[in-house]
Design a protein around this motif. Structure first.
Motif, PDB file in Angstrom:
ATOM      1  N   ALA A 140      22.483  60.295 -30.200  1.00 28.54           N
ATOM      2  CA  ALA A 140      22.161  61.437 -29.335  1.00 28.54           C
ATOM      3  C   ALA A 140      20.707  61.851 -29.537  1.00 28.54           C
ATOM      4  N   LEU A 191      27.084  59.219 -23.503  1.00 33.84           N
ATOM      5  CA  LEU A 191      26.011  58.922 -24.450  1.00 33.84           C
ATOM      6  C   LEU A 191      25.968  57.418 -24.740  1.00 33.84           C
ATOM      7  N   TRP A 192      27.121  56.845 -24.948  1.00 30.29           N
ATOM      8  CA  TRP A 192      27.282  55.429 -25.234  1.00 30.29           C
ATOM      9  C   TRP A 192      26.588  54.586 -24.163  1.00 30.29           C
ATOM     10  N   LYS A 216      17.759  60.330 -27.495  1.00 31.00           N
ATOM     11  CA  LYS A 216      17.462  60.791 -26.127  1.00 31.00           C
ATOM     12  C   LYS A 216      16.133  61.542 -26.075  1.00 31.00           C
ATOM     13  N   CYS A 219      22.729  55.166 -23.838  1.00 29.80           N
ATOM     14  CA  CYS A 219      21.961  54.487 -24.891  1.00 29.80           C
ATOM     15  C   CYS A 219      21.847  53.010 -24.604  1.00 29.80           C
ATOM     16  N   SER A 230      25.090  56.980 -15.242  1.00 33.77           N
ATOM     17  CA  SER A 230      24.707  57.622 -16.496  1.00 33.77           C
ATOM     18  C   SER A 230      23.293  58.144 -16.306  1.00 33.77           C
ATOM     19  N   ASP A 262      30.788  59.751 -27.454  1.00 29.96           N
ATOM     20  CA  ASP A 262      30.941  60.162 -26.074  1.00 29.96           C
ATOM     21  C   ASP A 262      30.560  59.010 -25.130  1.00 29.96           C
TER      22      ASP A 262
END
Lengths: 615, 381
Positions: free
Chosen positions: A278, A310-311, A281, A314, A560, A307
């Protein structure tokens, strides 16, 4: 000889000239072997086989030397956080019933002053680490003489036994390799006992599933008093003859350095927690290529719920694969793996069990079918032997060879497992396990605090955050600052709740039990104003995804923050115009030139809208 | 400083050796230092403009909150190249008779990129030395690619000796030289052109057609070869510079072609011409035409280059129209007819290559009328 010890001896034998650890300085397998042989000789001489040895050191080399020497000597090692306050450590040390301790000198002094070490005869203080050798010229004179070390400290003991042959005493597979405490700041601690059998089984699974080999380079900056730092880093690297990179402990300010060091050290596997992902980011675009080099394999995300947004974000932005894994200290480390193999990967799930069994049961222990949510039970060679000296706690979770995880899960038709909630009382914040009862116990010890209730709330950064509500004595009325200060004297910083709210009374049910749902609602009311913007910001994301899905003709869950023209099939320059117009219409403003130039990804759109709304 | 010159070969070898032999702490200073020294020796004027661009960029970063200041800084980055481009047409005072500084047109685009990213607030946090390092990056100074600041900084910060990357670099340099010296100069320019001249009457339609093909292939190989050498040189130093070509002659339409030809320039035009024009006018065709016009004029301030840019811009606009009216439907209909779809694909690639090569005619002749005459010859007129 246990398989674990055979593997340790084998690794030393095979990889002598290789680098084992890149820490503050480099350590080869041969250097580690020499230290381990010396310390093992000492442990044998002290006849500590079958006993427990405490380790509390911030020095990785000393810790790992002790770990391997203890295994070969049949000594059980209990690793504690050297930074924890003396009061917390005293409880754990008492519970561990150890005969020996290896700890940083200042920790021994601190614990001794608190009277926590009275029972422990064998003490090996670890002095400050020698500064790494510097290259370059020394103009005047030779090397400075090393500071004299008393022969009975850690370094002195190693020196005194230098040259001892590397030997392993006969150790049974069921002998306990190590103990890690999962809870018990004030109440009865739970020390998870992991046998040689269990650790070996888990290491074999790691090596196989992660494709580790002598060429691998594993980076793991998680602490050694957690299984994720210890087993899924140092020990699994030794099993594979790989190198293990750990030049510093993780703190948010080393993140840029960590990202640059990936390529610099040609890391193949990065083991980390969702909170670190996280944090990435916030990194600027110059870090987007951090994982872009041929040696890199994948990131392993452990210790907490990852999450899916987030997964995906990334993976899309940083161009790498995240393998989400699930496990507990009681299962050595992991028990399910979402990847790296494609047939084990389903975004949002914890994948499938590897070398382990799993079933989902209802309240009565009946096995449930597909898509039915219940408690997750796991079995296999990697399950703990029990909680040390705590048969009741052990009996509550170990039944007929199955371990009750306390997590709620369901299995889909294709055999993927999905975590749906938590049955046991536990808060996982940034990968750290926090037991509400532990926190309450500490709070109740504080003068002026009459009662305390602690619960977890969802948190975008940490997964969950702990919040405590306390009732204070009207006369003493300690301030929140005082409570925090007092708390930190009694328990480690990780256990400190993110917020402490003072209440006059708690809502209680007929039996006098606190009604959690009501207290959470009261707390939310209390915090009402602060909570609102977070909720609204979350809505912007959802609003933009559904808008984008409409314009781009795709499903919102395919999108995303990293989605852009290059990654979304329907996103052409024409639909880019439509997106902009739709954004303007939806949120009722006209995009400026600067905003239009900046708008490349959906994440940009979310940021633009949020800035507008904040302004 | 042509890549075929001895100086360039010596510079590549010398700079690479010095870069890696230098102590790690000093390494980040070696490349900018040697670049400055080399330029100072070969062309002090080039060095002066580079240093000005660095200071202007650094200053603009400090004033990024002010729109007018940024606009001024961007114009100032562009001013020298505009001056020299004008000077080539109408002699200007001060610079009359002075040769254009090395790589000035590339410097202008890098400078604009830096300034505009500063305005957008996307530049990573960095020091003046990083800005200087970005502009004083020898591999791409004379002929691109127009690399970007953020990836440069990422590579600079994590620099390490990487044998695999080094060997890739050597390979790319070799490919580059083979493209330029053997494929372009020997095979195409000498043998193919010689064969055309020997077997076809000059000025005939066939001769004209084959000459256009030869020039198109030659142009591609030359330029791709130069880019290979720059990219390879950067790899020798441990940097990965963006690609400039992605097999452009195999693309099935003009849009895809321009996404694969001189990519560092086309992506620059997309980000800094197309997007702003589009954001102001909300007219996509205008954005495309403006980008392609700028792309043409960047080469030279002449009517023929403007015409060439607009010709290609019109091609892209026409392709979008065609796609909307019939192309998409046709592609859908071909989905279950693989043989026909393949034939259509081949036809599309051939059409695209011919459209592009015919466009090159516009800039292969000193005047537009000669270009039109060449087109006429193709039709036997």
């Amino acid at each position: 000889m246990s398989k674990l010890n055979a593997a340790i001896l084998g690794a030393f034998e095979q990889h002598r000239r290789k680098t084992y650890m890149i820490g503050t300085s480099e350590l080869t397998y041969a250097e580690l072997e020499a230290d381990v042989a010396a310390l093992a000789a000492f442990l044998r001489a002290k006849e500590l086989a079958g006993e427990r040895l405490l380790v509390l050191t911030g020095q990785d080399r000393a810790l790992l030397t002790t770990f391997y020497a203890a295994q070969l000597s049949g000594v059980t090692i209990a690793i504690l956080d050297p930074k924890a306050p003396a009061a917390e450590l005293a409880t754990l040390i008492e519970a561990a019933q150890a005969k020996a301790i290896v700890a940083d000198s200042e920790v021994i002094e601190r614990l001794d002053a608190a009277g926590a070490l009275a029972q422990i005869a064998v003490r090996l203080p670890v002095g400050a680490e020698a500064a790494p050798k510097k290259g370059g010229f020394r103009l005047f004179g030779g090397a400075k003489p090393a500071a004299a070390t008393p022969a009975d400290d850690f370094a002195g003991t190693i020196a005194a036994h230098k040259g001892a042959a590397l030997e392993a005493v006969p150790v049974d597979e069921e002998a306990i390799s190590y103990i890690l405490f999962t809870s018990g700041t004030t109440s009865r601690p739970k020390g998870v006992m992991i046998s040689h059998r269990a650790l070996n089984a888990q290491m074999c699974t790691f090596v196989k599933n992660y494709g580790l080999g002598a060429d691998s380079k594993v980076m793991n900056l998680l602490p050694f008093h957690h299984t994720d730092g210890l087993t899924q880093g140092a020990v699994m690297s030794l099993y594979a003859g790989a190198s293990f990179v750990r030049p510093y402990a993780f703190t948010p300010d080393v993140l840029p350095q960590m990202m640059q060091d990936l390529y610099r050290h040609a890391i193949s596997h990065l083991v980390t927690v969702p909170s670190v992902l996280a944090l990435t980011k916030a990194l600027d675009s110059s870090f987007d290529t951090s994982f872009d080099y041929p040696e890199f394999r994948f990131v392993i995300s452990t210790a907490a719920y990852l999450d899916p947004v987030l997964w995906q974000a990334c993976e899309a932005r940083l161009g790498m694969q995240v393998v989400n894994v699930y496990g507990l200290t009681e299962t050595v480390c992991e028990t399910m793996y979402c990847g790296p193999a494609a047939e084990h990967r389903r975004l949002g799930s914890v994948g499938k069990p590897i070398d382990s069994l799993a079933k989902i049961v209802d309240e009565d222990g009946n096995e449930l079918g597909i898509e039915q949510s219940g408690e997750l039970l796991v079995g296999g060679d990697h399950i703990m032997s029990g909680y040390f000296n705590n048969p009741e706690a052990t009996a509550a979770v170990l039944q007929d060879g199955w371990f009750r995880t306390g997590d709620l899960a369901k299995r889909d038709a294709e055999g993927f497992y999905w975590i749906t909630g938590r049955k046991k009382d536990l808060i996982i914040s940034g990968g750290m396990n926090i037991y509400p009862e532990d926190v309450n116990g500490v709070l109740r010890q504080i003068p002026g605090v009459l009662d305390a209730v602690t619960f977890g709330l969802p948190d975008p950064m940490w997964g969950e955050r702990a919040v405590s509500c306390v009732i204070v004595d009207e006369n003493a009325d300690p301030s929140v600052e005082t409570i925090v200060e007092q708390f930190l004297q009694r328990a480690s910083k990780q256990k400190l709740p993110r917020d402490i709210a003072k209440f006059e009374s708690f809502p209680r049910g007929p039996a006098g039990k606190v009604v959690m749902a009501e207290i959470k609602a009261l707390y939310a009311l209390h915090q009402g104003r602060d909570e609102a913007p977070a909720g609204a910001a979350g809505d912007v994301g959802a609003q933009i995804y559904s808008l984008a899905a409409r314009v781009l003709h795709c499903a919102p869950d395919q999108l995303s923050p990293a989605s852009e023209a290059e990654t979304v099939a329907g996103w052409t320059s024409l639909s880019h115009v439509e997106m902009m117009l739709a954004l303007e219409e939806e949120f009722g403003f006209k995009l400026s030139s600067r905003e239009i130039m900046k708008f490349r990804t959906l994440g940009d759109a979310i940021e633009i809208v949020r800035k507008r709304q904040a302004a | 400083m042509d890549i075929l010159s001895t100086i360039w070969l010596a510079a590549m070898a010398g700079v690479t050796a010095a870069h890696w032999l230098a102590p790690e702490k000093l390494r980040s200073w070696v490349l900018p230092g040697l670049t400055a020294a080399l330029l100072g020796w070969l062309s002090p004027l080039t060095l002066a403009f580079l240093l000005l661009a660095i200071l202007l960029a650094w200053g603009s970063q400090r004033l990024a909150h002010s729109g007018p200041a940024i606009a001024l800084a961007a114009m100032l980055q562009l001013a020298p190249v505009i001056a020299w481009r004008l000077n080539a047409q109408v002699p200007l005072p001060l610079i009359e008779g002075i040769a254009i500084p090395l790589g000035l047109s590339y410097l202008a685009l890098r400078g604009m990129h830096y300034v505009l990213e500063a305005y957008k607030g996307t530049l990573p946090r960095h020091e003046l030395a990083d800005t200087a390092g970005y502009f004083l990056f020898l591999p791409t100074i004379t002929a691109g690619p127009i690399h970007r600041f953020a990836p440069y900084l990422a590579d600079q910060r994590r620099l390490r000796w990487n044998a695999a990357l080094f060997s890739e670099g050597l390979e790319r340099i070799l490919f580059g030289y083979v493209k330029v010296t053997f494929l372009a100069n020997v095979l195409i320019d000498t043998h193919f052109v010689g064969w055309i001249d020997a077997h076809h009457t000059a000025q005939s339609a066939t001769h004209t057609y084959l000459t256009i093909v030869a020039k198109g292939l030659n142009g591609y190989l030359q330029f791709a070869g130069y880019s290979d050498v720059a990219i390879g040189f950067a790899r020798l130093l441990g940097y990965r510079v963006m690609e400039n070509f992605d097999r452009p002659l195999t693309k099935p339409n003009v849009q895809r072609f321009w996404g694969a030809w001189h990519m560092s320039l086309t992506s620059w035009c997309r980000d800094y011409v197309y997007t702003p024009v589009f954001s102001l006018t909300r007219a996509r065709s205008l954005g495309i035409l403006a980008s392609m016009a700028v792309l043409g004029l960047w080469h030279e301030f002449t009517l023929r280059y403007l015409a060439w840019g607009l010709y290609n811009g019109a091609g892209i606009v026409a392709w979008h129209q065609w796609r909307k009216l019939a192309g998409e439907r046709l592609e859908r209909q071909l989905l279950d007819k693989p043989a026909l779809a393949r034939a259509w694909q081949v036809l599309a690639v051939l059409l695209t290559v011919h459209f592009i090569f015919l466009g090159f005619v516009l800039v292969q002749h000193p005047s537009l009328s000669e270009a039109v005459a060449t087109w006429a010859r193709l039709l036997g007129l």
